[in-house]
Design a protein around this motif. Structure first.
Motif, mmCIF file in Angstrom:
data_model
loop_
_atom_site.group_PDB
_atom_site.id
_atom_site.type_symbol
_atom_site.label_atom_id
_atom_site.label_comp_id
_atom_site.label_asym_id
_atom_site.label_seq_id
_atom_site.Cartn_x
_atom_site.Cartn_y
_atom_site.Cartn_z
ATOM 1 N N PHE A 118 0.736 -1.164 -0.035
ATOM 2 C CA PHE A 118 0.101 0.162 0.002
ATOM 3 C C PHE A 118 0.716 1.388 0.063
ATOM 4 O O PHE A 118 2.486 1.560 0.487
ATOM 5 C CB PHE A 118 -0.372 0.023 1.139
ATOM 6 N N SER A 119 0.216 2.491 -0.139
ATOM 7 C CA SER A 119 1.273 3.379 -0.489
ATOM 8 C C SER A 119 0.451 4.807 0.908
ATOM 9 O O SER A 119 -1.005 4.256 0.596
ATOM 10 C CB SER A 119 1.153 3.767 -2.151
ATOM 11 N N ILE A 120 0.571 6.088 0.000
ATOM 12 C CA ILE A 120 0.571 6.853 1.210
ATOM 13 C C ILE A 120 -0.920 7.073 0.791
ATOM 14 O O ILE A 120 -1.128 7.800 -0.436
ATOM 15 C CB ILE A 120 0.764 8.436 1.526
ATOM 16 N N GLY A 121 -2.207 7.261 1.406
ATOM 17 C CA GLY A 121 -3.176 7.702 0.706
ATOM 18 C C GLY A 121 -4.670 6.726 1.037
ATOM 19 O O GLY A 121 -5.446 6.426 0.851
ATOM 20 N N ASP A 122 -3.740 5.687 0.686
ATOM 21 C CA ASP A 122 -4.525 3.958 0.176
ATOM 22 C C ASP A 122 -5.325 4.089 1.664
ATOM 23 O O ASP A 122 -4.916 3.933 2.594
ATOM 24 C CB ASP A 122 -3.525 2.989 0.418
ATOM 25 N N ARG A 123 -6.651 3.399 1.471
ATOM 26 C CA ARG A 123 -7.582 3.292 2.657
ATOM 27 C C ARG A 123 -7.363 1.639 3.463
ATOM 28 O O ARG A 123 -6.850 0.487 1.981
ATOM 29 C CB ARG A 123 -9.196 3.329 2.620
ATOM 30 N N ILE A 124 -6.858 0.979 4.425
ATOM 31 C CA ILE A 124 -6.864 -0.929 5.153
ATOM 32 C C ILE A 124 -7.538 -0.785 5.639
ATOM 33 O O ILE A 124 -8.353 0.096 6.283
ATOM 34 C CB ILE A 124 -5.588 -0.792 5.576
ATOM 35 N N LEU A 125 -8.407 -2.215 5.693
ATOM 36 C CA LEU A 125 -9.286 -2.711 7.052
ATOM 37 C C LEU A 125 -8.116 -2.891 7.589
ATOM 38 O O LEU A 125 -7.606 -4.316 7.353
ATOM 39 C CB LEU A 125 -9.849 -3.681 5.964
ATOM 40 N N ALA A 126 -8.150 -2.694 8.641
ATOM 41 C CA ALA A 126 -6.947 -3.315 9.998
ATOM 42 C C ALA A 126 -7.819 -3.716 11.399
ATOM 43 O O ALA A 126 -8.854 -3.125 12.046
ATOM 44 C CB ALA A 126 -5.879 -2.432 9.944
ATOM 45 N N ARG A 127 -6.907 -4.226 12.119
ATOM 46 C CA ARG A 127 -7.323 -5.537 13.140
ATOM 47 C C ARG A 127 -6.566 -4.407 14.037
ATOM 48 O O ARG A 127 -5.931 -4.303 13.994
ATOM 49 C CB ARG A 127 -7.571 -6.694 13.296
ATOM 50 N N LEU A 128 -7.020 -4.086 14.666
ATOM 51 C CA LEU A 128 -6.442 -3.166 16.353
ATOM 52 C C LEU A 128 -6.533 -3.510 17.430
ATOM 53 O O LEU A 128 -7.179 -4.368 17.765
ATOM 54 C CB LEU A 128 -7.125 -2.164 16.215
ATOM 55 N N SER A 129 -5.471 -3.332 17.997
ATOM 56 C CA SER A 129 -5.195 -3.490 19.304
ATOM 57 C C SER A 129 -4.887 -2.361 20.090
ATOM 58 O O SER A 129 -3.723 -1.620 19.448
ATOM 59 C CB SER A 129 -4.420 -3.986 19.861
ATOM 60 N N HIS A 130 -5.449 -1.674 21.110
ATOM 61 C CA HIS A 130 -4.761 -0.362 21.625
ATOM 62 C C HIS A 130 -3.575 -0.178 22.198
ATOM 63 O O HIS A 130 -2.563 -1.474 23.118
ATOM 64 C CB HIS A 130 -5.312 0.045 22.924
ATOM 65 N N PHE A 131 -2.649 0.488 22.865
ATOM 66 C CA PHE A 131 -0.907 0.497 22.983
ATOM 67 C C PHE A 131 -1.155 1.012 23.283
ATOM 68 O O PHE A 131 -1.061 0.257 25.336
ATOM 69 C CB PHE A 131 -0.322 0.464 21.680
ATOM 70 N N ARG A 132 -1.104 2.312 23.723
ATOM 71 C CA ARG A 132 -1.360 3.134 24.801
ATOM 72 C C ARG A 132 -1.400 4.529 24.099
ATOM 73 O O ARG A 132 -1.428 4.934 22.793
ATOM 74 C CB ARG A 132 0.362 3.404 25.909
ATOM 75 N N GLY A 133 -1.840 5.294 25.035
ATOM 76 C CA GLY A 133 -2.545 6.711 24.780
ATOM 77 C C GLY A 133 -3.318 7.156 23.791
ATOM 78 O O GLY A 133 -4.590 6.075 23.343
ATOM 79 N N GLY A 134 -3.005 7.626 22.824
ATOM 80 C CA GLY A 134 -3.864 7.324 21.275
ATOM 81 C C GLY A 134 -3.279 7.038 20.541
ATOM 82 O O GLY A 134 -3.653 6.611 18.475
ATOM 83 N N ILE A 135 -2.400 5.605 20.484
ATOM 84 C CA ILE A 135 -1.830 5.257 19.838
ATOM 85 C C ILE A 135 -2.398 3.820 19.739
ATOM 86 O O ILE A 135 -2.659 2.765 20.900
ATOM 87 C CB ILE A 135 -0.522 5.185 20.104
ATOM 88 N N TYR A 136 -1.870 2.912 18.327
ATOM 89 C CA TYR A 136 -3.160 1.254 18.187
ATOM 90 C C TYR A 136 -1.596 1.203 17.553
ATOM 91 O O TYR A 136 -0.982 1.201 16.750
ATOM 92 C CB TYR A 136 -4.272 1.589 17.462
#
Length: 753
Positions: A118-136
């Motif tokens: 993928f490149s900058i600007g692409d939309r990705i369907l991602a599976r997420l997990s919280h890391f810290r603060g506002g970071i996933y």
């Protein structure tokens, strides 16, 4: 016999339940909460009521499948948009939908072999997990196609149809352009096109939006980069009209008259927009013997560009000016950027000035901001002022007299910089010299003179003063922050440096002085430039934010960008804040709150990355143009990057980078060790890693994508073949590879785009 009773279970409080949910990396269900607090039977019914109350009060958010998460958390699966990709193919993305998420939420997408590119600007369907603060942390499920994806490329004749060959080199963006969709475009045209939706079988379809230029025109290079990165390059009629109506500033509006001060501008020979002017003198105060008094005058752009007017809207949209070898895409119309705002010699100009006092060791003792009217006495280049200083440093007339105190103050500032341990990475910057007809005359490194460092140190002092002044007055500020390196990056650096006999201990405190010691160990050795590059790659990316965390690289507790409001929107925001905080007249920001600044900071951080990507791609394309007539020649090179599909090498002299595909290496299967930045042959034991010297032959120069491709001739490191361990029984380790095997010449396996 005494009968023992089980201790009674107590229900957790609402606060305990909320804390547990907030600390969970993913949305959790009632069963997981009950298990965590050892609740059974009737207690689970009461737990259900407590969770429902927390949801109704807004303390937690409901999710899919009867799960809950902390307020503002992203769901476990979400659509994100890629905003940046680093040299190791790791991406940073932001959620597409922000209905429940803070504006500064980021998703880290590590590079994983087998995932779609993928490149900058692409939309990705991602599976997420919280890391810290506002970071996933995210893992890619799939790349999503957009209904009207925009692509820049060249039209090629293929049989009876036109084919779009994308400038980004991605095969997934190749498309057929029907005659009805081509308009007036013809083969050989560089175009901006829209990929049409609906393909399931066969070639993609595209529709031409705009003809940018001709493929064989060198002047089209920057136009490709502008369109490829979607950089705005046309101003609205309202903005142009405002710029044309602007009048020169006068002494009104609380301005001091500094036209008697012999301020000078020091810039590159090609500069046209002069943001800053400087002056210095020895401090005559008996309490500051050996000290210096500095003036840094910056163009008062806020006088002409008012919040939310047409000029402000255009400047905010661009975020910054973008510089190419043959042109500039300015943040402001040239009537202002090269006219009324530019500190031209002999002309009255509005400015925002900071007066700074430093002691003999370069430590700032005071600063004061004022709005003024100035008149530059000279416009000199870095080379000219350096020559004047070197020729007669004791001269007492003309520019020589003005340069002597400037360099005296600079030497004091260098002492302070060295004492605080600012990071001293030395990466030569290449300069492309373009002739009037667009051809490349030369590619050569920029000279690094003391005059360059002088201006840098003066600007750093002014930027620090701006940040300190706003923090002292408790006024919202757009800080320029630089976090310390991530532990993972530092560990990768430690592993790589061990190959150069530079040892780092695990778990040590990371400070900029540590990196300076590493750079000093490499100084004067064959791997000096590569070690500098590795240290640079280990650093975090500097960003804009209303929340201060300091600047790691400069070893400063407070820092903001103040000195370039003609070309950076962040600096204009800082100017407005200073005008408001010091009551310096009209043109302030109206006391913007940090929450209002967050979205703007996110945007201008993105536009900065966009500009950097565009400028880098332009350099690559000009380098390709410069090397195009040398196909077939051999070059000495150094491996500057290792990826799963091959090596990036820097050709001798640093004039260009090229790609050496794994299939063009000696016959073998190559495993990619990402941590050690190397490719290792399974059977031959041939090792190719960062810093290795290789002899290569230039094979292809693609002017559209700006990529050079080379063949292997000689080099690398011969080792004994390693013993591969297959699927063994329990207790026997299975050797793990970071990537699927890449074939050498005999395999001819195609690489992914």
């Amino acid at each position: 016999m005494t009968k023992h009773t089980k201790p009674a279970r107590t229900l957790p409080t609402r606060e305990q339940i909320k804390t547990f949910i907030e600390e969970s990396s993913r949305p959790v269900g009632r069963r997981e909460v009950a298990r965590a607090f050892n609740l059974k039977g009737p207690d689970r019914i009461e737990l259900k009521r407590l969770i429902r109350d927390l949801v109704e009060r807004g303390d937690i958010d409901p999710g899919d499948r009867r799960k809950v998460s902390a307020t503002g958390r992203l769901p476990s699966v979400a659509v994100v948009k890629v905003i940046s990709i680093n040299d190791d193919a790791e991406a940073v993305a932001r959620p597409v939908s922000r209905t429940t998420v803070g504006k500064l939420t980021e998703v880290l997408l590590p590079h994983v072999n087998g995932n779609p590119s993928f490149s900058i600007g692409d939309r990705i369907l991602a599976r997420l997990s919280h890391f810290r603060g506002g970071i996933y942390r995210g893992s890619v499920v799939r790349r999503l196609e957009t209904e009207s994806q925009r692509v820049v490329g060249v039209l090629k004749k293929s049989n009876k149809e036109l084919r779009l060959v994308p400038s980004n080199g991605r095969r997934s963006h190749e498309a057929v352009v029907a005659k009805a969709d081509a308009g007036e475009a013809r083969a050989g045209d560089i175009v901006s096109a829209k990929l049409l939706p609906g393909r399931r079988m066969g070639s993609r379809k595209a529709c031409v939006i705009e003809v940018i230029g001709r493929e064989n025109s060198p002047k089209a290079i920057s136009l490709i980069c502008i369109n490829e990165n979607e950089i705005p390059d046309n101003f609205s009629p309202d903005a142009r009209e405002l710029a044309e109506k602007a009048k020169p500033a006068t002494l009104e509006d609380k301005r001091e008259d500094l036209r008697h001060i012999p301020l000078i501008t020091i810039d590159g020979p090609d500069a046209r927009d002069f943001d800053d002017a400087v002056w210095a003198e020895a401090d005559t105060s008996t309490s500051n013997q050996g000290g210096w008094r500095l003036l840094v005058a910056i163009a008062d752009v806020a006088h002409y560009v008012r919040p939310n007017d047409a000029l402000d809207v255009e400047a905010r949209k661009r975020g910054n000016s973008v510089y190419f070898p043959d042109r500039v895409v300015p943040m402001l119309p040239e009537t202002l950027s090269n006219g009324l705002c530019s500190l031209k010699p002999g002309e009255d100009r509005a400015c925002l000035v900071v007066e700074i006092t430093i002691d003999a060791k370069g430590r700032k003792t005071s600063h004061r901001f004022q709005r003024a009217l100035m008149r530059s006495v000279a416009r000199v280049t870095y080379e000219e002022i350096q020559e004047i200083q070197d020729r007669d440093p004791q001269a007492s007339e003309g520019l020589a007299a003005l340069s002597r105190p400037l360099f005296g103050a600079f030497r004091a500032l260098v002492q302070a910089r060295e004492k605080r341990g600012a990071l001293e990475i030395e990466i030569p910057e290449m300069r492309v010299v373009v002739a009037d007809d667009g051809t490349v005359e030369a590619i050569k490194p920029h000279a690094r003179l003391d005059s360059h460092r002088l201006i840098e140190e003066f600007m750093i002092q002014a930027n620090v003063a701006a940040a300190e002044a706003l923090q002292h007055r408790k006024h919202p500020c757009v800080y320029r922050v630089h976090d310390r390196p991530a532990p993972k990056k530092f560990e990768e650096l430690r592993v790589n440096l061990s190959g150069f006999d530079i040892q780092l201990s695990k778990g040590q405190v990371v400070h900029s002085t540590l990196f300076n010691r590493i750079l000093e160990q490499a100084r004067g050795k064959g791997h000096q430039s590569l070690v500098n590059e590795l240290v640079l790659r280990a650093q975090s990316q500097a960003v804009y934010t209303p929340h201060n965390i300091g600047h790691f690289g400069l070893a400063l507790r407070r820092y903001a960008h103040f000195t370039s409001p003609i070309r950076r929107y962040s600096d204009l925001l800082v100017h407005r804040a200073l005008i408001d905080a010091h009551n310096l007249g009209s043109g302030g920001d109206g006391h913007s709150e940090p929450s209002e600044l967050e979205a703007v900071c996110e945007h201008i951080s993105m536009t900065e990355r966009r500009a950097t990507a565009a400028e880098r791609s332009a350099i690559n394309r000009y380098s390709t143009l410069f090397m195009a007539d040398r196909i077939g020649e051999q070059f000495e090179s150094v491996v500057s990057g290792v990826v799963r599909f091959g090596l990036f090498v820097t050709l001798e002299g640093g004039q260009a980078d090229a790609l050496l595909l794994a299939r063009n290496l000696p016959d073998d299967y190559y495993d990619h060790d990402r941590a050690r930045h190397e490719l290792l042959g399974r059977h031959s034991g041939m090792r190719f890693r960062l810093g290795h010297a290789l002899t290569v032959r230039l094979k292809d120069a693609n002017l559209v994508s700006g990529r050079l491709e080379v063949d292997y001739v000689a080099g690398g490191e011969a080792n004994r073949p390693r013993k591969r361990i297959g699927l063994g029984t329990r207790g026997k380790p299975k050797e793990k590879s970071d990537s699927p095997p890449r074939r050498g010449r005999s395999g001819r396996k195609k690489t992914d785009d």
